[in-house]
Scaffold this active site. Sequence first.
Site, PDB file in Angstrom:
ATOM      1  N   SER A 140       0.797  -1.222   0.000  1.00  0.00           N
ATOM      2  CA  SER A 140       0.000   0.000   0.000  1.00  0.00           C
ATOM      3  C   SER A 140       0.833   1.277   0.000  1.00  0.00           C
ATOM      4  O   SER A 140       1.604   1.505  -0.916  1.00  0.00           O
ATOM      5  CB  SER A 140      -0.937  -0.079   1.202  1.00  0.00           C
ATOM      6  OG  SER A 140      -1.840   0.966   1.213  1.00  0.00           O
TER       7      SER A 140
ATOM      8  N   ARG B  48      -1.097   5.491  19.402  1.00  0.00           N
ATOM      9  CA  ARG B  48      -1.493   6.729  18.732  1.00  0.00           C
ATOM     10  C   ARG B  48      -2.385   7.542  19.665  1.00  0.00           C
ATOM     11  O   ARG B  48      -3.303   6.986  20.287  1.00  0.00           O
ATOM     12  CB  ARG B  48      -2.281   6.430  17.464  1.00  0.00           C
ATOM     13  CG  ARG B  48      -1.471   5.758  16.386  1.00  0.00           C
ATOM     14  CD  ARG B  48      -2.187   5.838  15.036  1.00  0.00           C
ATOM     15  NE  ARG B  48      -1.755   4.753  14.162  1.00  0.00           N
ATOM     16  CZ  ARG B  48      -0.590   4.728  13.520  1.00  0.00           C
ATOM     17  NH1 ARG B  48       0.268   5.718  13.672  1.00  0.00           N
ATOM     18  NH2 ARG B  48      -0.280   3.702  12.743  1.00  0.00           N
TER      19      ARG B  48
ATOM     20  N   ASN C  24      -8.572   8.575   6.640  1.00  0.00           N
ATOM     21  CA  ASN C  24      -7.445   8.539   5.711  1.00  0.00           C
ATOM     22  C   ASN C  24      -7.836   8.251   4.259  1.00  0.00           C
ATOM     23  O   ASN C  24      -6.974   8.174   3.394  1.00  0.00           O
ATOM     24  CB  ASN C  24      -6.390   7.544   6.197  1.00  0.00           C
ATOM     25  CG  ASN C  24      -6.891   6.114   6.206  1.00  0.00           C
ATOM     26  OD1 ASN C  24      -7.801   5.759   5.467  1.00  0.00           O
ATOM     27  ND2 ASN C  24      -6.297   5.279   7.037  1.00  0.00           N
TER      28      ASN C  24
END
Length: 537
Positions: A65, A512, A380
């Site tokens: 990706s 995160r 995203n």
Amino acid sequence: MANKEKVIAASAKHPRPDRIFSYGTAGFRMKANLLDSVVFRVGLLAALRSRKLNGQTIGVMITASHNPPEDNGVKLVDPMGEMLDQSWETYATSLANATSDEALFTLYEKLTSDLKINSEAPARVIVARDTRTSGPTLVASLVEALTATGVELTDYKILTTPQLHYLVRCINTKGTQYEYGEVSEKGYYEKLASAFKKAMRSKKFDGGVVVDCANGVGGPKLNELIKYLGRGEDGLAIKVVNDDVLNPDALNVQCGADFVKTNQRAPPSVKAAPLERCASLDGDADRIVYYFTDKSGQFHLLDGDRIATLAASFLADLARQSGLSGKLSIGVVQTAYANGSSTQYVTEHLKVPVVCTNTGVKHLHHAATRFDIGVYFEANGHGTVLFSPQAIKHISQHEPSSPAQADALETLHSLTDLINQAVGDALSDLLLVEVILAHKGWSPENWLATYKDLPNRLVRVEVKDRHIFKAYDAERKLESPVGVQSLIDEAVGKFSKGRSFARASGTEDAVRVYAEAGSRGEAEDLAGKVASIVRGA
Ligand code: NG1
Ligand code: ZN
């Protein structure tokens, strides 16, 4: 019974490095030189999976990706074009970690018997890869596993990830009432192009769109798709940039969807006029974000949340206009990373329900199937819209009671073909956004004006052991380490419109931290406070 000698001898050619592997949200992904044994073993799993499902075709995609050129990855695609069933991810992990060729074969046999797999059943696999130089060697490792286990294989060479998902679904639905399309790359382009033209009819585009293809597989495939779209006077002008797949080092470097989303700016290579629509794909073309610069030169991102809100508003209008709103439930699925303003816009303005799931598209996809029209996107840019079989039936059988209803119904019908039902697809999403903007007569500024994003900050925090961070409530809260959540709540309470959460990444060795608040300074401040709580935990 698989041929023990054959499997062991083949496996011996693919020695496992001294590493612990784990099948995560994006399959296996790492430096390409570590992947040989992993791909071989994924081949064994694909054989088991296809046999377990009575010879239905399983897909194997070799891609990393948006990762750098030296990385690669592998993931499995289930028969309807969805991600591999979650319960099988652990088998993938165990096979990848088997310590010897014999241990690997023993585990393969154990899975065969535990899962009650008929080892005489036929098995079929299709494989494709992105443009990385490590791809062909990895496909060769896969082929050896499939040969050793007697699997029928078709190699589709270079494809986008969503094209492979499309083919898997086409193959497995062929001859059924759910037939999805022609089993070929050409069939994919024809389906999209014909649905696009039907959705557009007499509507006009306001200018064109610049598409940055991240120097990945999306470049040549978009160029191919354009041939099918035609470029008559009223056609969509698509300007393709960053479609260099001959220089392997250029992939995802200073371009692509991830670059734009992370850096909140256009790739230096993308030159566009003020207010011109721009879009960036990622390296395997399953993600897309839009953006533009305004007349004062300021950059504006139109990310996955924006695409979801745009699609939801358009689809809700079409359902109403075609007289189907009472019959079709519409919902939007997001993750905790969706901007709070987008959630508020959908629930309060569009009056459409929002569901929040764990990070990872398989969770969103699953939740979206619970609606007749389920719109799902990660911020995203990975996402799509799912239509339930019931919705497809209503849309094709409803008798319109006015020309306006007939018109809306035709558009809705064309969207069921334009939108990839298997997985988020940047090429399909690109055409979808273009259709919607043309129908609404919107510039990117109009699109941006629908709501104002809350300032936000995403921080990556390195910790000793990220696994101690256990989340619940769609990953918006931490249950462990004990006490951390109340510290986060206390910090959040001090900010206007504050929202923050911390969760262990599924793809990187880090935690995160996301924070949003009423102003940029406050969002930064809150993210910093929560990051230090995480560090101290
Ligand atoms: P992790 O590393 O679990 O946060 C990231 C993205 C996901 C998804 C996966 C790849 C963020 C915050 N997270 O997951 O959205 O794209 O990679 O499947 O962007
Ligand atoms: Zn991707």
